[in-house]
Structures are given as structure tokens and as C-alpha cells.
Design a protein around this motif. Structure first.
Motif, PDB file in Angstrom:
ATOM      1  N   GLY A  71       0.815  -1.208   0.000  1.00  0.00           N
ATOM      2  CA  GLY A  71       0.000   0.000   0.000  1.00  0.00           C
ATOM      3  C   GLY A  71       0.850   1.260   0.000  1.00  0.00           C
ATOM      4  N   TYR A  72       1.903   1.277   0.790  1.00  0.00           N
ATOM      5  CA  TYR A  72       2.821   2.419   0.802  1.00  0.00           C
ATOM      6  C   TYR A  72       3.427   2.638  -0.577  1.00  0.00           C
ATOM      7  N   LEU A  73       3.864   1.567  -1.229  1.00  0.00           N
ATOM      8  CA  LEU A  73       4.468   1.693  -2.549  1.00  0.00           C
ATOM      9  C   LEU A  73       3.472   2.258  -3.550  1.00  0.00           C
ATOM     10  N   ARG A  74       2.251   1.796  -3.477  1.00  0.00           N
ATOM     11  CA  ARG A  74       1.213   2.251  -4.410  1.00  0.00           C
ATOM     12  C   ARG A  74       0.982   3.745  -4.270  1.00  0.00           C
ATOM     13  N   LEU A  75       1.173   4.272  -3.076  1.00  0.00           N
ATOM     14  CA  LEU A  75       0.990   5.695  -2.833  1.00  0.00           C
ATOM     15  C   LEU A  75       2.177   6.531  -3.301  1.00  0.00           C
ATOM     16  N   GLY A  76       3.272   5.882  -3.657  1.00  0.00           N
ATOM     17  CA  GLY A  76       4.438   6.601  -4.116  1.00  0.00           C
ATOM     18  C   GLY A  76       5.574   6.658  -3.115  1.00  0.00           C
ATOM     19  N   ALA A  77       5.552   5.801  -2.105  1.00  0.00           N
ATOM     20  CA  ALA A  77       6.567   5.842  -1.051  1.00  0.00           C
ATOM     21  C   ALA A  77       7.917   5.332  -1.541  1.00  0.00           C
ATOM     22  N   MET A  78       8.961   5.804  -0.869  1.00  0.00           N
ATOM     23  CA  MET A  78      10.319   5.291  -1.050  1.00  0.00           C
ATOM     24  C   MET A  78      10.718   4.523   0.207  1.00  0.00           C
ATOM     25  N   ILE A  79      11.766   3.713   0.075  1.00  0.00           N
ATOM     26  CA  ILE A  79      12.210   2.865   1.173  1.00  0.00           C
ATOM     27  C   ILE A  79      13.620   3.264   1.572  1.00  0.00           C
ATOM     28  N   GLY A  80      13.849   3.443   2.874  1.00  0.00           N
ATOM     29  CA  GLY A  80      15.162   3.796   3.371  1.00  0.00           C
ATOM     30  C   GLY A  80      16.187   2.704   3.093  1.00  0.00           C
ATOM     31  N   ASP A  81      17.455   3.087   3.164  1.00  0.00           N
ATOM     32  CA  ASP A  81      18.551   2.163   2.890  1.00  0.00           C
ATOM     33  C   ASP A  81      18.835   1.313   4.129  1.00  0.00           C
TER      34      ASP A  81
ATOM     35  N   ALA B 104      17.671  -2.459   6.400  1.00  0.00           N
ATOM     36  CA  ALA B 104      16.616  -2.918   7.301  1.00  0.00           C
ATOM     37  C   ALA B 104      17.161  -2.990   8.723  1.00  0.00           C
ATOM     38  N   VAL B 105      16.254  -3.076   9.685  1.00  0.00           N
ATOM     39  CA  VAL B 105      16.626  -3.180  11.102  1.00  0.00           C
ATOM     40  C   VAL B 105      15.816  -4.302  11.735  1.00  0.00           C
ATOM     41  N   VAL B 106      16.480  -5.149  12.485  1.00  0.00           N
ATOM     42  CA  VAL B 106      15.797  -6.229  13.201  1.00  0.00           C
ATOM     43  C   VAL B 106      15.354  -5.706  14.562  1.00  0.00           C
ATOM     44  N   ASP B 107      14.064  -5.839  14.843  1.00  0.00           N
ATOM     45  CA  ASP B 107      13.497  -5.450  16.133  1.00  0.00           C
ATOM     46  C   ASP B 107      13.189  -6.731  16.907  1.00  0.00           C
ATOM     47  N   GLN B 108      14.082  -7.092  17.816  1.00  0.00           N
ATOM     48  CA  GLN B 108      13.922  -8.335  18.555  1.00  0.00           C
ATOM     49  C   GLN B 108      12.680  -8.329  19.434  1.00  0.00           C
ATOM     50  N   ALA B 109      12.373  -7.188  20.055  1.00  0.00           N
ATOM     51  CA  ALA B 109      11.231  -7.121  20.967  1.00  0.00           C
ATOM     52  C   ALA B 109       9.914  -7.363  20.251  1.00  0.00           C
ATOM     53  N   PHE B 110       9.789  -6.798  19.059  1.00  0.00           N
ATOM     54  CA  PHE B 110       8.538  -6.941  18.314  1.00  0.00           C
ATOM     55  C   PHE B 110       8.566  -8.098  17.323  1.00  0.00           C
ATOM     56  N   ASN B 111       9.705  -8.820  17.279  1.00  0.00           N
ATOM     57  CA  ASN B 111       9.819  -9.986  16.412  1.00  0.00           C
ATOM     58  C   ASN B 111       9.570  -9.613  14.948  1.00  0.00           C
ATOM     59  N   THR B 112      10.200  -8.503  14.509  1.00  0.00           N
ATOM     60  CA  THR B 112       9.992  -8.013  13.156  1.00  0.00           C
ATOM     61  C   THR B 112      11.308  -7.580  12.518  1.00  0.00           C
ATOM     62  N   THR B 113      11.281  -7.465  11.204  1.00  0.00           N
ATOM     63  CA  THR B 113      12.343  -6.836  10.424  1.00  0.00           C
ATOM     64  C   THR B 113      11.753  -5.568   9.834  1.00  0.00           C
ATOM     65  N   ASP B 114      12.308  -4.419  10.195  1.00  0.00           N
ATOM     66  CA  ASP B 114      11.717  -3.131   9.855  1.00  0.00           C
ATOM     67  C   ASP B 114      12.432  -2.455   8.689  1.00  0.00           C
ATOM     68  N   VAL B 115      11.637  -1.794   7.853  1.00  0.00           N
ATOM     69  CA  VAL B 115      12.160  -0.892   6.833  1.00  0.00           C
ATOM     70  C   VAL B 115      11.536   0.474   7.078  1.00  0.00           C
ATOM     71  N   LEU B 116      12.201   1.525   6.612  1.00  0.00           N
ATOM     72  CA  LEU B 116      11.680   2.872   6.798  1.00  0.00           C
ATOM     73  C   LEU B 116      10.974   3.335   5.535  1.00  0.00           C
ATOM     74  N   ILE B 117       9.725   3.734   5.704  1.00  0.00           N
ATOM     75  CA  ILE B 117       8.923   4.280   4.613  1.00  0.00           C
ATOM     76  C   ILE B 117       9.070   5.800   4.610  1.00  0.00           C
ATOM     77  N   VAL B 118       9.314   6.387   3.453  1.00  0.00           N
ATOM     78  CA  VAL B 118       9.388   7.838   3.298  1.00  0.00           C
ATOM     79  C   VAL B 118       8.405   8.232   2.206  1.00  0.00           C
ATOM     80  N   LEU B 119       7.463   9.088   2.544  1.00  0.00           N
ATOM     81  CA  LEU B 119       6.381   9.419   1.616  1.00  0.00           C
ATOM     82  C   LEU B 119       6.133  10.925   1.580  1.00  0.00           C
ATOM     83  N   PRO B 120       6.737  11.654   0.628  1.00  0.00           N
ATOM     84  CA  PRO B 120       6.442  13.081   0.497  1.00  0.00           C
ATOM     85  C   PRO B 120       4.975  13.301   0.149  1.00  0.00           C
TER      86      PRO B 120
END
Length: 290
Positions: free
Chosen positions: A241-251, A253-269
Motif C-alpha cells: 500500500g505504501y508503494l502504491r501511494l508513491g513511497a520510497m524505502i530507506g537504505d 533494514a533493522v531487526v526489532d527483537q522485541a517486536f519480532n519483526t524486520t523493519d524498513v523505513l517508509i518515506v512518503l512526500p
């Protein structure tokens, strides 16, 4: 090819200006029995925290503080300074605790800077990004979740209508925030992460990276070896959904052990949304009305 495929696979229309019927009060829109609005009380914020607990802990196996686990609510200090966007199903009988089916946490730059900064700064080096855009106000999106039975196009549309209307009301210039892949092994998402790296990586004045000590490589598969359709199918719906809106992705990824996730940063002007999505929501053949 990749963008054309994404446009065919996911349809999500965002109005260039909020429909006139949604700009009064804290209700941003309605589709059927679903309504998107801001939380009106501490009770409603706590109810949203319960929804977050159900999704992040019970479903995604996050580990929160002992107090949060005891109370069965996902909460932290940012909840006190953020606005909380809700999707409420008014057709559900009972109290507000039973009616909230989705939520987002919204943090404006002026509020963040007066209270210690943005949540995303713990994982991504966002200060240079902010410094390059002194003429823009940024808005952080966080803690997005929807309960399983409501993970539909309509619910996502309402969340984004709420974000969009809120950003216009407050004069925001760009949105950003973490989006998550399940699990703490980026290698398990090599196809999707590599696709994002090759097709949607931030550049020029929007460049932003994961913090060096947390940085995990996204570029794991050569671009010529990626099947775009398979890569998109491997992504969480929110990321698509973010991509469809025109978002970019930060350089990186980051592993979040507490939330059991691999995170990417969305940037959407904001200009990317208003420039590409000029149609109002169309529901049952008619323009979105509240």
C-alpha cells in the motif's frame, strides 16, 4: 514493469483534497458501518492499545514490558504525545473497546521535537533527512495494525483517508515511519527486500539509512534475478500500500527483537500523493460521503 505490475495488483485511491463532509470535527470519513476518526479520550486510547496488544503480542509474538504484558496493552511514553487514529465499526454492539478494529499512531514534527524526538530515530538516522528539509513538517506514522477479520481494502482505505486528511489539516510536508516484515531474519524476506532496494530506494534529498550498528543488508538478490510478481506477493499488504501511494524505502533494514519483526523505513512526500491520486474514494458506485 515493476511499477506497472504494482498498479495492476493494488488499487488504492486517495483524494487530492479531503471530501468536504469529512473536514469538520474529528471524523475523517465513513464507509458503510466503518468510521475513521481520532481517539476522543484516554479510554479510547487504552482500547486502541488493547488492539495493538492483540496483534503485536498474541499474533506476532512481540515481547513488551512486564507492565504492558500484565495489563495486556501495548503502550509506551509516545502514546501520551501522539494522536491516535481509529477505525471503528459502529455495527458492532457493545462498548468502544469492542468496536475499534484498526489504529495508527500519528506524531507531528513540532510535537516530537518538543518531547525528545521521533520513535523511528531509535532505528534509523533521520536527523540528516529532517535537516535537508527545513521548509517541511514531517509526520511519523506508527503502531499500525488491523485485527484479522478487518484486513480488507475498505479498512486500509479508511486508515489512509484518515492519515491524508490529518496531514492536510496540519500542513504536513512528508510522512515517514517503520513498516514491518514478520520475524527477525531478513534473509527469509530476501526476495521482497531486494525488490524494494532495487526499485524503491530513497535517493537524493530523501536519502535516509538505518543506523550503522543496526544496519542489515536488503540487497541480497540481483535485480535481474527478481520476479516482480513473486516479490510483491511476498510483501505485507501495508508495504504494498505504501508503494502504491508513491513511497520510497530507506537504505537498510533493522531487526526489532522485541517486536519480532524486520523493519524498513517508509518515506512518503505529501506531494507524491497529491500529484498522483486525485480521485475521491468511490464506494458502491458513488463518491465517498459521510
Amino acid at each position: 514493469m515493476a511499477i506497472e505490475l504494482l498498479n495492476r495488483e493494488l488499487t488504492l485511491d486517495i483524494p487530492s483534497t479531503p471530501p468536504p463532509s469529512t473536514v469538520n470535527g474529528d471524523v475523517f470519513g465513513r464507509i458503510g458501518s466503518l468510521e475513521t476518526r481520532l481517539a476522543r479520550s484516554s479510554r479510547e486510547i487504552e482500547a486502541a492499545q488493547v488492539v495493538r496488544y492483540r496483534v503485536f503480542v498474541e499474533e506476532m509474538k512481540a515481547t513488551l514490558s512486564p507492565e504492558a504484558m500484565r495489563l495486556k496493552r501495548d503502550f509506551d511514553s509516545y502514546d501520551d504525545i501522539c494522536d491516535h487514529l481509529l477505525v471503528v465499526d459502529n455495527a458492532i454492539e457493545g462498548e468502544i473497546e469492542d468496536q475499534i478494529v484498526g489504529t495508527y499512531r500519528l506524531l507531528r514534527q513540532e510535537v516530537a521535537m518538543a518531547n525528545g524526538g521521533f520513535y523511528s530515530a531509535s532505528e534509523f538516522d533521520i536527523e540528516p533527512l529532517l535537516a535537508r528539509h527545513p521548509d517541511k513538517q514531517f509526520m511519523e506514522l506508527g503502531r499500525s495494525c488491523v485485527i484479522p477479520d478487518y484486513r480488507t481494502k475498505r479498512t486500509v482505505e479508511l486508515l489512509w483517508l484518515g492519515n491524508w486528511t490529518y496531514s492536510l489539516r496540519h500542513g504536513m510536508g512528508a510522512m515517514f515511519g517503520c513498516a514491518s516484515f514478520p520475524g527477525v531474519s531478513p534473509e527469509e524476506h530476501a526476495l521482497a527486500l531486494s525488490f524494494l532496494h532495487h526499485n524503491s530506494l530513497v535517493k537524493d534529498q530523501w536519502m535516509v539509512s538505518a543506523k550503522p550498528d543496526l544496519y542489515r543488508k536488503m540487497d541480497m538478490i540481483p535485480a535481474e534475478s527478481i520476479n516482480p510478481r513473486q516479490a510483491l506477493s511476498a510483501m505485507p499488504p501495508l508495504v504494498k500500500g505504501y508503494l502504491r501511494l508513491g513511497a520510497m524505502i530507506g537504505d537498510g533494514a533493522v531487526v526489532d527483537q522485541a517486536f519480532n519483526t524486520t523493519d524498513v523505513l517508509i518515506v512518503l512526500p505529501i506531494a507524491e500523493i497529491s500529484g498522483r491520486y486525485i480521485n475521491h474514494f468511490d464506494v458502491d458506485g458513488g463518491r465517498f460521503v459521510s
